[in-house]
Design a protein around this motif. Structure first.
Motif, PDB file in Angstrom:
ATOM      1  N   ALA B   1       0.844  -1.193   0.000  1.00 33.17           N
ATOM      2  CA  ALA B   1       0.000   0.000   0.000  1.00 33.17           C
ATOM      3  C   ALA B   1       0.878   1.241   0.000  1.00 33.17           C
ATOM      4  CB  ALA B   1      -0.909  -0.001   1.223  1.00 33.17           C
ATOM      5  N   GLN B   2       0.367   2.287  -0.580  1.00 33.62           N
ATOM      6  CA  GLN B   2       1.113   3.534  -0.638  1.00 33.62           C
ATOM      7  C   GLN B   2       0.450   4.558   0.260  1.00 33.62           C
ATOM      8  OE1 GLN B   2       0.668   3.563  -4.958  1.00 33.62           O
ATOM      9  NE2 GLN B   2      -0.676   5.347  -4.851  1.00 33.62           N
ATOM     10  N   SER B   3       1.267   5.422   0.871  1.00 38.08           N
ATOM     11  CA  SER B   3       0.734   6.450   1.760  1.00 38.08           C
ATOM     12  C   SER B   3       1.632   7.663   1.742  1.00 38.08           C
ATOM     13  CB  SER B   3       0.594   5.920   3.192  1.00 38.08           C
ATOM     14  OG  SER B   3       1.852   5.623   3.740  1.00 38.08           O
ATOM     15  N   VAL B   4       1.053   8.787   2.148  1.00 37.56           N
ATOM     16  CA  VAL B   4       1.764  10.064   2.212  1.00 37.56           C
ATOM     17  C   VAL B   4       1.393  10.751   3.507  1.00 37.56           C
ATOM     18  CG1 VAL B   4       2.042  12.338   1.161  1.00 37.56           C
ATOM     19  CG2 VAL B   4       1.767  10.319  -0.286  1.00 37.56           C
ATOM     20  N   ALA B   5       2.376  11.383   4.134  1.00 37.83           N
ATOM     21  CA  ALA B   5       2.112  12.152   5.346  1.00 37.83           C
ATOM     22  C   ALA B   5       2.644  13.569   5.173  1.00 37.83           C
ATOM     23  CB  ALA B   5       2.762  11.489   6.554  1.00 37.83           C
ATOM     24  N   GLN B   6       1.804  14.517   5.487  1.00 39.60           N
ATOM     25  CA  GLN B   6       2.217  15.916   5.565  1.00 39.60           C
ATOM     26  C   GLN B   6       2.020  16.308   7.023  1.00 39.60           C
ATOM     27  OE1 GLN B   6       0.024  16.885   1.464  1.00 39.60           O
ATOM     28  NE2 GLN B   6       1.112  18.668   2.281  1.00 39.60           N
ATOM     29  N   PRO B   7       3.098  16.363   7.791  1.00 38.15           N
ATOM     30  CA  PRO B   7       2.963  16.481   9.246  1.00 38.15           C
ATOM     31  C   PRO B   7       2.445  17.825   9.744  1.00 38.15           C
ATOM     32  CG  PRO B   7       5.256  16.623   8.585  1.00 38.15           C
ATOM     33  CD  PRO B   7       4.483  16.238   7.363  1.00 38.15           C
ATOM     34  N   GLU B   8       2.506  18.844   8.912  1.00 43.57           N
ATOM     35  CA  GLU B   8       2.081  20.174   9.339  1.00 43.57           C
ATOM     36  C   GLU B   8       0.784  20.564   8.655  1.00 43.57           C
ATOM     37  OE1 GLU B   8       6.548  22.093   9.672  1.00 43.57           O
ATOM     38  OE2 GLU B   8       5.711  21.483   7.737  1.00 43.57           O
ATOM     39  N   ASP B   9      -0.227  20.896   9.466  1.00 45.57           N
ATOM     40  CA  ASP B   9      -1.478  21.372   8.879  1.00 45.57           C
ATOM     41  C   ASP B   9      -1.299  22.778   8.297  1.00 45.57           C
ATOM     42  OD1 ASP B   9      -3.535  19.856  11.466  1.00 45.57           O
ATOM     43  OD2 ASP B   9      -2.823  19.065   9.542  1.00 45.57           O
ATOM     44  N   GLN B  10      -0.451  23.571   8.950  1.00 50.71           N
ATOM     45  CA  GLN B  10      -0.258  24.946   8.495  1.00 50.71           C
ATOM     46  C   GLN B  10       1.190  25.363   8.718  1.00 50.71           C
ATOM     47  OE1 GLN B  10      -3.390  27.772   9.050  1.00 50.71           O
ATOM     48  NE2 GLN B  10      -2.003  29.483   9.412  1.00 50.71           N
ATOM     49  N   VAL B  11       1.690  26.139   7.787  1.00 49.42           N
ATOM     50  CA  VAL B  11       3.021  26.726   7.891  1.00 49.42           C
ATOM     51  C   VAL B  11       2.889  28.224   7.722  1.00 49.42           C
ATOM     52  CG1 VAL B  11       5.272  26.932   6.779  1.00 49.42           C
ATOM     53  CG2 VAL B  11       4.236  24.672   7.058  1.00 49.42           C
ATOM     54  N   ASN B  12       3.430  28.961   8.667  1.00 47.36           N
ATOM     55  CA  ASN B  12       3.422  30.416   8.592  1.00 47.36           C
ATOM     56  C   ASN B  12       4.846  30.898   8.338  1.00 47.36           C
ATOM     57  OD1 ASN B  12       0.633  30.637   9.291  1.00 47.36           O
ATOM     58  ND2 ASN B  12       1.191  30.294  11.428  1.00 47.36           N
ATOM     59  N   VAL B  13       4.986  31.815   7.410  1.00 42.18           N
ATOM     60  CA  VAL B  13       6.317  32.329   7.085  1.00 42.18           C
ATOM     61  C   VAL B  13       6.191  33.792   6.661  1.00 42.18           C
ATOM     62  CG1 VAL B  13       6.139  31.571   4.682  1.00 42.18           C
ATOM     63  CG2 VAL B  13       8.395  31.877   5.719  1.00 42.18           C
ATOM     64  N   ALA B  14       7.203  34.557   6.986  1.00 40.35           N
ATOM     65  CA  ALA B  14       7.218  35.959   6.583  1.00 40.35           C
ATOM     66  C   ALA B  14       7.689  36.069   5.133  1.00 40.35           C
ATOM     67  CB  ALA B  14       8.144  36.747   7.494  1.00 40.35           C
ATOM     68  N   GLU B  15       7.122  37.028   4.436  1.00 38.12           N
ATOM     69  CA  GLU B  15       7.506  37.252   3.047  1.00 38.12           C
ATOM     70  C   GLU B  15       9.006  37.485   2.951  1.00 38.12           C
ATOM     71  OE1 GLU B  15       5.830  40.749   1.141  1.00 38.12           O
ATOM     72  OE2 GLU B  15       5.677  39.644  -0.755  1.00 38.12           O
ATOM     73  N   GLY B  16       9.633  36.828   1.983  1.00 38.07           N
ATOM     74  CA  GLY B  16      11.073  36.957   1.785  1.00 38.07           C
ATOM     75  C   GLY B  16      11.880  35.877   2.480  1.00 38.07           C
ATOM     76  N   ASN B  17      11.244  35.187   3.426  1.00 37.31           N
ATOM     77  CA  ASN B  17      11.930  34.105   4.138  1.00 37.31           C
ATOM     78  C   ASN B  17      11.787  32.787   3.375  1.00 37.31           C
ATOM     79  OD1 ASN B  17      12.680  35.887   6.084  1.00 37.31           O
ATOM     80  ND2 ASN B  17      11.490  34.944   7.741  1.00 37.31           N
ATOM     81  N   PRO B  18      12.675  31.831   3.676  1.00 43.96           N
ATOM     82  CA  PRO B  18      12.553  30.514   3.014  1.00 43.96           C
ATOM     83  C   PRO B  18      11.292  29.789   3.470  1.00 43.96           C
ATOM     84  CG  PRO B  18      14.724  30.816   4.010  1.00 43.96           C
ATOM     85  CD  PRO B  18      13.873  31.929   4.505  1.00 43.96           C
ATOM     86  N   LEU B  19      10.736  29.038   2.524  1.00 46.34           N
ATOM     87  CA  LEU B  19       9.525  28.261   2.798  1.00 46.34           C
ATOM     88  C   LEU B  19       9.836  26.786   2.595  1.00 46.34           C
ATOM     89  CD1 LEU B  19       6.441  27.836   3.132  1.00 46.34           C
ATOM     90  CD2 LEU B  19       6.218  28.318   0.677  1.00 46.34           C
ATOM     91  N   THR B  20       9.425  25.965   3.559  1.00 50.08           N
ATOM     92  CA  THR B  20       9.557  24.515   3.439  1.00 50.08           C
ATOM     93  C   THR B  20       8.242  23.872   3.829  1.00 50.08           C
ATOM     94  OG1 THR B  20      11.927  24.524   3.932  1.00 50.08           O
ATOM     95  CG2 THR B  20      10.757  22.444   4.218  1.00 50.08           C
ATOM     96  N   VAL B  21       7.765  22.968   2.986  1.00 48.35           N
ATOM     97  CA  VAL B  21       6.567  22.178   3.277  1.00 48.35           C
ATOM     98  C   VAL B  21       6.995  20.716   3.256  1.00 48.35           C
ATOM     99  CG1 VAL B  21       4.181  21.699   2.665  1.00 48.35           C
ATOM    100  CG2 VAL B  21       5.188  23.919   2.102  1.00 48.35           C
ATOM    101  N   LYS B  22       6.744  20.023   4.352  1.00 48.87           N
ATOM    102  CA  LYS B  22       7.284  18.672   4.514  1.00 48.87           C
ATOM    103  C   LYS B  22       6.347  17.597   3.989  1.00 48.87           C
ATOM    104  CE  LYS B  22      10.004  19.943   8.570  1.00 48.87           C
ATOM    105  NZ  LYS B  22      10.219  19.722  10.023  1.00 48.87           N
ATOM    106  N   CYS B  23       6.978  16.515   3.476  1.00 51.88           N
ATOM    107  CA  CYS B  23       6.219  15.382   2.953  1.00 51.88           C
ATOM    108  C   CYS B  23       7.061  14.121   3.115  1.00 51.88           C
ATOM    109  CB  CYS B  23       5.889  15.603   1.481  1.00 51.88           C
ATOM    110  SG  CYS B  23       5.174  14.165   0.648  1.00 51.88           S
ATOM    111  N   THR B  24       6.464  13.090   3.679  1.00 55.58           N
ATOM    112  CA  THR B  24       7.102  11.775   3.706  1.00 55.58           C
ATOM    113  C   THR B  24       6.159  10.773   3.080  1.00 55.58           C
ATOM    114  OG1 THR B  24       6.277  11.310   5.931  1.00 55.58           O
ATOM    115  CG2 THR B  24       8.481  12.259   5.763  1.00 55.58           C
ATOM    116  N   TYR B  25       6.696   9.681   2.567  1.00 55.72           N
ATOM    117  CA  TYR B  25       5.883   8.737   1.797  1.00 55.72           C
ATOM    118  C   TYR B  25       6.244   7.312   2.160  1.00 55.72           C
ATOM    119  CZ  TYR B  25      10.126   7.973  -0.789  1.00 55.72           C
ATOM    120  OH  TYR B  25      11.417   7.639  -1.116  1.00 55.72           O
TER     121      TYR B  25
END
Lengths: 117, 116
Positions: B1-25
């Protein structure tokens, strides 16, 4: 090139009624998929057509759902009779003919937001 | 079976800062990994995908993602976030095994809010 289109964009019906959703894939795409997102949860696969044939319908929740793709162009998804738990957003996606190992990108439509009262 | 997890429901970041959205599979065969974005009242838009080759994949709107096989991750990144990047981001996986079919399995989505 036109993208995947879906009709209607919104539908509000009462429990027990019938609703038919339509999807027009990108021209020339043999693969057509239906997905849905219920109550803000994960987007779940419903079924996959290759031209007019159902390749995989393992995600169809029950026999109240009927999908067709006559002629291998547009597809319809009928819910009859609708229940409260069917509320959600129904997405359609299409892709080109399967490459080796199924690497092609699925392109999604804007979705149909269904509300069953 | 295949699955995906996105551990963060929400990410807040200030404009101009780096953005990371996490994903594991998790898959049985090799993963084909995808990122999609949904702007308000719009459909899912394809951002990028990893099939094979270079672990760093570049996509639309300045986004990139890094495939890490040992950590079974495929995090989405942008070096400098814009307010217009505020949206809902979905990670998806398809198993390379033919028996798994062609369906995508999605994570629950991560809402990104970029503040001016």
């Amino acid at each position: 090139e036109a993208g995947v289109t879906q009709f209607p964009s919104h539908s509000v019906i009462e429990k027990g009624q019938t609703v038919t959703l339509r999807c027009d894939p990108i021209s020339g795409h043999d693969n057509l998929y239906w997905y849905r997102r219920v109550m803000g949860k994960e987007i779940k696969f419903l079924l996959h057509f290759v031209k007019e044939s159902k390749q995989d319908e393992s995600g169809m929740p029950n026999n109240r759902f009927l999908a067709e793709r006559t002629g291998g162009t547009y597809s319809t998804l009928k819910v009859q009779p609708a229940e409260l738990e069917d509320s959600g957003v129904y997405f359609c996606a299409s892709s080109t003919r399967l490459l080796a190992g199924g690497q092609e990108t699925q392109y999604f439509g804007p979705g149909t937001r269904l509300l069953v009262l | 079976a295949q699955s995906v997890a996105q551990p963060e429901d929400q990410v807040n970041v200030a404009e101009g800062n780096p953005l990371t959205v996490k994903c594991t599979y998790s898959v049985s065969g090799n993963p084909y990994l995808f990122w999609y974005v949904q702007y308000p009242n719009r459909g899912l838009q394809f951002l990028l995908k990893y099939i094979t080759g270079d672990n760093l994949v570049k996509g639309s709107y300045g986004f990139e993602a890094e495939f890490n096989k040992s950590q079974t991750s495929f995090h989405l990144k942008k070096p400098s976030a814009l307010v217009s990047d505020s949206a809902l981001y979905f990670c998806a996986v398809r198993d390379s095994l033919k028996a798994a079919g062609n369906k995508l399995t999605f994570g629950g989505g991560t809402r990104v809010l970029v503040k001016p």
